[in-house]
Design a protein around this motif. Structure first.
Motif, PDB file in Angstrom:
ATOM      1  N   ARG A  71       2.522  -3.868   5.662  1.00 12.78           N
ATOM      2  CA  ARG A  71       1.342  -3.045   5.934  1.00 12.78           C
ATOM      3  C   ARG A  71       1.402  -1.740   5.134  1.00 12.78           C
ATOM      4  O   ARG A  71       0.372  -1.260   4.631  1.00 12.78           O
ATOM      5  CB  ARG A  71       1.235  -2.756   7.429  1.00 12.78           C
ATOM      6  CG  ARG A  71       1.004  -3.999   8.284  1.00 12.78           C
ATOM      7  CD  ARG A  71       0.388  -3.647   9.636  1.00 12.78           C
ATOM      8  NE  ARG A  71       1.123  -2.619  10.322  1.00 12.78           N
ATOM      9  CZ  ARG A  71       2.156  -2.826  11.132  1.00 12.78           C
ATOM     10  NH1 ARG A  71       2.599  -4.069  11.320  1.00 12.78           N
ATOM     11  NH2 ARG A  71       2.739  -1.820  11.749  1.00 12.78           N
ATOM     12  N   MET A  74       0.370  -2.498   1.608  1.00 13.90           N
ATOM     13  CA  MET A  74      -1.082  -2.670   1.524  1.00 13.90           C
ATOM     14  C   MET A  74      -1.787  -1.318   1.561  1.00 13.90           C
ATOM     15  O   MET A  74      -2.718  -1.065   0.777  1.00 13.90           O
ATOM     16  CB  MET A  74      -1.552  -3.566   2.669  1.00 13.90           C
ATOM     17  CG  MET A  74      -1.070  -5.002   2.548  1.00 13.90           C
ATOM     18  SD  MET A  74      -1.281  -5.958   4.079  1.00 13.90           S
ATOM     19  CE  MET A  74      -0.951  -7.624   3.476  1.00 13.90           C
ATOM     20  N   TRP A  77      -1.352   0.348  -1.727  1.00 15.01           N
ATOM     21  CA  TRP A  77      -2.250  -0.183  -2.755  1.00 15.01           C
ATOM     22  C   TRP A  77      -3.641   0.427  -2.622  1.00 15.01           C
ATOM     23  O   TRP A  77      -4.275   0.778  -3.629  1.00 15.01           O
ATOM     24  CB  TRP A  77      -2.329  -1.707  -2.658  1.00 15.01           C
ATOM     25  CG  TRP A  77      -3.196  -2.313  -3.712  1.00 15.01           C
ATOM     26  CD1 TRP A  77      -2.861  -2.552  -5.008  1.00 15.01           C
ATOM     27  CD2 TRP A  77      -4.566  -2.717  -3.573  1.00 15.01           C
ATOM     28  NE1 TRP A  77      -3.937  -3.085  -5.687  1.00 15.01           N
ATOM     29  CE2 TRP A  77      -4.983  -3.202  -4.830  1.00 15.01           C
ATOM     30  CE3 TRP A  77      -5.460  -2.720  -2.507  1.00 15.01           C
ATOM     31  CZ2 TRP A  77      -6.275  -3.687  -5.044  1.00 15.01           C
ATOM     32  CZ3 TRP A  77      -6.741  -3.205  -2.722  1.00 15.01           C
ATOM     33  CH2 TRP A  77      -7.138  -3.681  -3.969  1.00 15.01           C
ATOM     34  N   VAL A  92      -4.542  -1.321   9.189  1.00 12.98           N
ATOM     35  CA  VAL A  92      -4.298  -2.399   8.234  1.00 12.98           C
ATOM     36  C   VAL A  92      -3.736  -3.609   8.969  1.00 12.98           C
ATOM     37  O   VAL A  92      -2.863  -3.466   9.831  1.00 12.98           O
ATOM     38  CB  VAL A  92      -3.300  -1.973   7.131  1.00 12.98           C
ATOM     39  CG1 VAL A  92      -3.101  -3.120   6.132  1.00 12.98           C
ATOM     40  CG2 VAL A  92      -3.765  -0.728   6.413  1.00 12.98           C
ATOM     41  N   PRO A  94      -2.450  -7.770   7.952  1.00 16.99           N
ATOM     42  CA  PRO A  94      -2.373  -8.909   7.036  1.00 16.99           C
ATOM     43  C   PRO A  94      -3.129 -10.093   7.613  1.00 16.99           C
ATOM     44  O   PRO A  94      -3.157 -10.293   8.834  1.00 16.99           O
ATOM     45  CB  PRO A  94      -0.869  -9.189   6.957  1.00 16.99           C
ATOM     46  CG  PRO A  94      -0.311  -8.665   8.231  1.00 16.99           C
ATOM     47  CD  PRO A  94      -1.168  -7.489   8.611  1.00 16.99           C
ATOM     48  N   PHE A 254      -5.589  -8.990   3.283  1.00 16.79           N
ATOM     49  CA  PHE A 254      -5.528  -8.040   4.396  1.00 16.79           C
ATOM     50  C   PHE A 254      -6.906  -7.472   4.705  1.00 16.79           C
ATOM     51  O   PHE A 254      -7.834  -7.561   3.896  1.00 16.79           O
ATOM     52  CB  PHE A 254      -4.503  -6.927   4.138  1.00 16.79           C
ATOM     53  CG  PHE A 254      -4.855  -5.905   3.082  1.00 16.79           C
ATOM     54  CD1 PHE A 254      -5.651  -4.799   3.379  1.00 16.79           C
ATOM     55  CD2 PHE A 254      -4.352  -6.020   1.793  1.00 16.79           C
ATOM     56  CE1 PHE A 254      -5.956  -3.845   2.416  1.00 16.79           C
ATOM     57  CE2 PHE A 254      -4.646  -5.070   0.822  1.00 16.79           C
ATOM     58  CZ  PHE A 254      -5.443  -3.976   1.131  1.00 16.79           C
ATOM     59  N   SER A 284       3.910 -11.617  -0.582  1.00 15.79           N
ATOM     60  CA  SER A 284       2.773 -10.693  -0.623  1.00 15.79           C
ATOM     61  C   SER A 284       3.243  -9.270  -0.893  1.00 15.79           C
ATOM     62  O   SER A 284       2.594  -8.522  -1.635  1.00 15.79           O
ATOM     63  CB  SER A 284       2.010 -10.741   0.701  1.00 15.79           C
ATOM     64  OG  SER A 284       1.554 -12.053   0.972  1.00 15.79           O
ATOM     65  N   TRP A 288       1.627  -7.110  -3.952  1.00 15.18           N
ATOM     66  CA  TRP A 288       0.893  -5.848  -3.807  1.00 15.18           C
ATOM     67  C   TRP A 288       1.617  -4.694  -4.485  1.00 15.18           C
ATOM     68  O   TRP A 288       0.986  -3.688  -4.831  1.00 15.18           O
ATOM     69  CB  TRP A 288       0.661  -5.527  -2.332  1.00 15.18           C
ATOM     70  CG  TRP A 288      -0.330  -6.426  -1.664  1.00 15.18           C
ATOM     71  CD1 TRP A 288      -0.091  -7.315  -0.660  1.00 15.18           C
ATOM     72  CD2 TRP A 288      -1.730  -6.559  -1.975  1.00 15.18           C
ATOM     73  NE1 TRP A 288      -1.249  -7.985  -0.319  1.00 15.18           N
ATOM     74  CE2 TRP A 288      -2.263  -7.533  -1.105  1.00 15.18           C
ATOM     75  CE3 TRP A 288      -2.573  -5.938  -2.894  1.00 15.18           C
ATOM     76  CZ2 TRP A 288      -3.603  -7.912  -1.128  1.00 15.18           C
ATOM     77  CZ3 TRP A 288      -3.919  -6.306  -2.915  1.00 15.18           C
ATOM     78  CH2 TRP A 288      -4.422  -7.285  -2.046  1.00 15.18           C
TER      79      TRP A 288
END
Length: 399
Positions: A71, A74, A77, A92, A94, A254, A284, A288
């Motif tokens: 998380r 993500m 990102w 957030v 996934p 996500f 993942s 990311w």
């Protein structure tokens, strides 16, 4: 059985199979498909290595909320890509690809006990929007694409009475099939409508990393922040690794946005049984955290479109899109807007499959906005896409 299942329409590819089942394609030419929007570039090595080195993760149940490190990656990102700050712990989640999340979000958001529960979506559209709405007990209202505005949806077609019943709006930017990117002014309009009527906005952004201009496409959270809505109220965005990183089979993406919506979505998902596999989470996390493979992937698409688009521009009404890996082409006047007839003839004579635009849309506001156009998915390698374009050019010139 659930009677709402009877409201679902066949998927576009099933309808196309039925419409072409009597055709025997030209056996002298190998088949080339531009129909299915499935990425076919090579999966980056770093993702494959992360998968294979994480197999011990199969011995444990994953948490629905996902690993905190994932998380955080993500959220990182989002900060790097859009300059947007979100709380990795509360904003957030996934998901197993954006498709399942687009569907399950509607089941979380829609209150079918409210009279006239409605979901608004663009037209043409990704059919999951419609299916999610119908199976949640809602009706669907369509905003047709406007050719004069680069095929962006015309939200003004939805009247005030419909907006008042609306509980969820699907936005797809960059759009499927048109590649149109929604500008800030249109986001402002939707936010104002959301404030007035209380609906949630789900921004489907799975094509955001395939673009052809210098500036990357505007995202929903980015637009909200630019307009002073840093709490992202009633807004969530959904994205995926499928197109960005060429891993459609990994089913990883996500959702991020309004903390209250995310809280309820997590509750739903806990019962839905949609936790991401630990090995997919590990892969993942690697994906990311790396942008080099994304840049290389984007350049490959840019090279491909630079070679293919000029060939097709000579014979079809088509232009380079803002983003995505589709060309949204008008069929020649000889077909009088019959996109299915165009696709059938192309398959029979030149063994190239394309998706008729009318199958991606519904008749609304007096027309089917997909009629007279075809979607070309340039997902194969450059040489194969170029050969398909040359065959299409030959087909049109032979008419």
């Amino acid at each position: 059985m659930n009677p709402l299942l009877n409201r679902l329409q066949p998927y576009p590819f099933e309808r196309l199979r039925q419409l072409t089942r009597d055709i025997v394609p030209n056996p002298a030419l190998r088949p080339i498909s531009l129909g299915l929007g499935e990425p076919r570039h090579a999966t980056p090595r770093l993702i494959e290595e992360a998968l294979t080195s994480s197999l011990k993760g199969l011995s444990s149940y994953p948490a629905t909320a996902g690993d905190p490190k994932l998380r955080e990656a993500m959220a990182g990102w989002l900060q790097t890509r859009y300059g947007v700050a979100v709380d990795a712990a509360t904003q957030v989640l996934p998901v197993n690809g954006s498709r399942e999340a687009l569907f399950s979000l509607a089941q979380s958001v829609i209150d079918p006990t409210r009279p006239g529960a409605t979901v608004v979506c663009p037209n043409p559209f990704y059919q999951i929007y419609e299916g999610a709405a119908l199976l949640s007990g809602a009706e669907v209202a369509f905003a047709n694409s406007d050719p004069a505005r680069n095929f962006a949806p015309d939200w003004s077609q939805i009247d005030e009475a419909t907006w008042a019943r609306t509980q969820l709006v699907y936005v797809c930017s960059p759009g499927n099939p048109t590649g149109a990117v929604m500008p800030l002014d249109e986001w402002r309009t939707l936010f104002e409508l959301s404030d007035r009527h209380g609906f949630v906005i789900a921004s489907d952004e799975c094509y955001s990393e395939i673009y052809f201009r210098d500036e990357p496409p505007l995202g929903g959270l980015q637009a909200a922040q630019a307009l002073g809505r840093s709490d992202f109220r009633r807004l969530v965005m959904l994205t995926s690794l499928s197109k960005r990183s060429n891993v459609p089979g990994m089913r990883s993406g996500f959702v991020a946005g309004d903390a209250e919506v995310m809280k309820q979505f997590l509750l739903y998902r806990t019962y839905h049984g949609s936790a991401m596999s630990p090995i997919v989470q590990a892969a993942s996390l690697a994906a990311w955290g790396d942008e080099a493979h994304v840049v290389a992937n984007r350049e490959l698409y840019r090279t491909k479109f630079a070679q293919v688009t000029p060939v097709l521009e000579e014979v079809l009404d088509v232009a380079l899109p803002d983003a995505s890996f589709y060309l949204w082409a008008g069929v020649p006047s000889a077909f009088n807007g019959d996109d299915v007839a165009f696709a059938r003839g192309l398959l029979a004579q030149y063994n190239v499959s394309v998706l008729p635009g009318s199958l991606l849309a519904r008749s609304a506001h007096g027309s089917n906005p997909g009629a007279g156009r075809v979607r070309l998915a340039l997902v194969a390698e450059v040489a194969e896409c170029l050969e398909a374009a040359q065959r299409i050019a030959s087909y049109v010139k032979s008419l």
